[in-house]
Enzyme design. Structure first.
Site, PDB file in Angstrom:
ATOM      1  N   MET A 274      52.303  34.998  37.307  1.00  0.00           N
ATOM      2  CA  MET A 274      52.649  34.491  38.646  1.00  0.00           C
ATOM      3  C   MET A 274      52.609  32.964  38.628  1.00  0.00           C
ATOM      4  SD  MET A 274      50.422  37.082  40.981  1.00  0.00           S
ATOM      5  CE  MET A 274      50.093  38.783  40.472  1.00  0.00           C
TER       6      MET A 274
ATOM      7  N   ASP B  86      54.805  50.042  39.909  1.00  0.00           N
ATOM      8  CA  ASP B  86      53.700  49.085  39.811  1.00  0.00           C
ATOM      9  C   ASP B  86      53.135  48.783  41.195  1.00  0.00           C
ATOM     10  OD1 ASP B  86      52.032  47.010  39.045  1.00  0.00           O
ATOM     11  OD2 ASP B  86      53.644  45.601  38.592  1.00  0.00           O
TER      12      ASP B  86
ATOM     13  N   MET C 244      58.625  47.735  42.221  1.00  0.00           N
ATOM     14  CA  MET C 244      57.367  47.318  42.850  1.00  0.00           C
ATOM     15  C   MET C 244      57.073  48.275  44.007  1.00  0.00           C
ATOM     16  SD  MET C 244      56.148  44.867  41.161  1.00  0.00           S
ATOM     17  CE  MET C 244      54.717  44.738  42.236  1.00  0.00           C
TER      18      MET C 244
ATOM     19  N   ASP D  47      50.620  40.428  34.457  1.00  0.00           N
ATOM     20  CA  ASP D  47      51.237  39.944  35.693  1.00  0.00           C
ATOM     21  C   ASP D  47      51.239  38.426  35.693  1.00  0.00           C
ATOM     22  OD1 ASP D  47      51.932  42.312  37.186  1.00  0.00           O
ATOM     23  OD2 ASP D  47      49.792  42.754  37.080  1.00  0.00           O
TER      24      ASP D  47
ATOM     25  N   MET E 250      56.608  37.250  37.664  1.00  0.00           N
ATOM     26  CA  MET E 250      56.771  37.003  39.098  1.00  0.00           C
ATOM     27  C   MET E 250      56.875  35.492  39.263  1.00  0.00           C
ATOM     28  SD  MET E 250      54.130  39.900  40.356  1.00  0.00           S
ATOM     29  CE  MET E 250      53.400  39.977  38.731  1.00  0.00           C
TER      30      MET E 250
ATOM     31  N   HIS F 274      49.996  45.574  30.676  1.00  0.00           N
ATOM     32  CA  HIS F 274      50.932  44.963  31.617  1.00  0.00           C
ATOM     33  C   HIS F 274      50.340  43.636  32.079  1.00  0.00           C
ATOM     34  CE1 HIS F 274      53.945  45.243  34.947  1.00  0.00           C
ATOM     35  NE2 HIS F 274      53.007  44.674  35.672  1.00  0.00           N
TER      36      HIS F 274
ATOM     37  N   HIS G   2      55.373  40.941  33.027  1.00  0.00           N
ATOM     38  CA  HIS G   2      56.027  41.088  34.336  1.00  0.00           C
ATOM     39  C   HIS G   2      56.051  39.711  34.973  1.00  0.00           C
ATOM     40  CE1 HIS G   2      55.599  42.790  38.714  1.00  0.00           C
ATOM     41  NE2 HIS G   2      56.769  42.236  38.504  1.00  0.00           N
TER      42      HIS G   2
ATOM     43  N   SER H  75      47.469  47.348  33.864  1.00  0.00           N
ATOM     44  CA  SER H  75      47.621  45.987  34.399  1.00  0.00           C
ATOM     45  C   SER H  75      46.257  45.315  34.407  1.00  0.00           C
ATOM     46  CB  SER H  75      48.165  46.032  35.834  1.00  0.00           C
ATOM     47  OG  SER H  75      47.857  44.813  36.487  1.00  0.00           O
TER      48      SER H  75
END
Ligand code: DX5
Ligand code: ZN
Length: 224
Positions: free
Chosen positions: A37, A175, A137, A35, A68, A33, A66, A8
């Site tokens: 957001m 994660d 998560m 993230d 979010m 990975h 991923h 990540s």
């Protein structure tokens, strides 16, 4: 089954990403990975689409997006176009998860579903035969460097038993807060894909850290 470690890059050095990618790739990471957001599902805002395009062009490893974000169905095509190989969305935000999974498959990417630590595992179990990846998560999403929540391992075990019973071979990914101690516990519970961020990027030698994580997981006794 092989143990996958995805790096990540949330807490990587974003002024020097080519070198960061080179160091995790040569150090033996299996994937990156990302993230993503939106400031709505979680407070922070991260990587925009042009940044993701730049990053996927810098590194040959598979990229895992991923999401979010709220209303993932409105945005997945942008992330696919930017080079994501798999797209994971949160069941807390999707209007019609089954339809979104089918859409991702039609667009030629792997489909993943994720739940927060306090979301029940039942919706994951009922979609497990339609996805390539389930992401548990093990912290509340939003920030890297948080403490692992061990209670989520019960959900991992339940999915693992379901997969064994129904002969499903999917990625079970975890994660948040993964280090030498929590990695082994996650693998014992049935995880085969560890997302590791802070623990890699705060270390001096990424390759040595990745090797240590694999060693910590070798030969652990299953407890699912
Ligand atoms: C949290 C993210 C992570 C996380 C990785 O919202 O999904 O991928 O930053 O966690 P650490 O940094 O604990 O390895
Ligand atoms: Zn993540």
């Amino acid at each position: 089954m092989k143990l996958f470690i995805y790096s990540s890059i949330l807490n990587a050095d974003h002024d020097n990403m080519q070198s960061e990618f080179d160091r995790v790739a040569s150090g033996g990471a299996d994937g990156i990975h990302l993230d993503i957001m939106d400031g709505r599902f979680v407070d922070p805002v991260t990587f925009d689409v042009p940044t993701i395009e730049r990053y996927t062009a810098m590194c040959d490893l598979p990229f895992d997006a991923h999401l979010m974000i709220v209303e993932p169905e409105k945005h997945v095509d942008d992330y696919i176009a930017a080079g994501a190989d798999s797209v994971t969305f949160h069941l807390e935000t999707a209007q019609n998860p089954g339809r979104l999974i089918d859409h991702l498959h039609r667009r030629g990417v792997k489909a993943g579903i994720s739940i927060n630590p306090d979301t029940g595992v039942e919706p994951v179990i009922s979609l497990a035969d339609r996805v390539d990846l389930v992401l548990f998560m093990s912290v509340f999403p939003g920030y890297g460097g948080q403490k692992f929540i061990p209670g989520v391992l019960d959900n991992v075990r339940e999915l693992k038993r379901h997969c064994l019973k129904h002969d499903l071979e999917i990625m079970i990914q975890i994660d948040g807060g993964i280090n030498l101690e929590t990695a082994g516990r996650a693998v014992a519970a049935g995880v085969n894909n560890l997302v590791v961020g802070t623990f890699i990027f705060r270390s001096a030698d990424y390759g040595a850290t990745l090797r240590e994580i694999r060693e910590a997981c070798t030969g652990v006794k299953p407890d699912f």
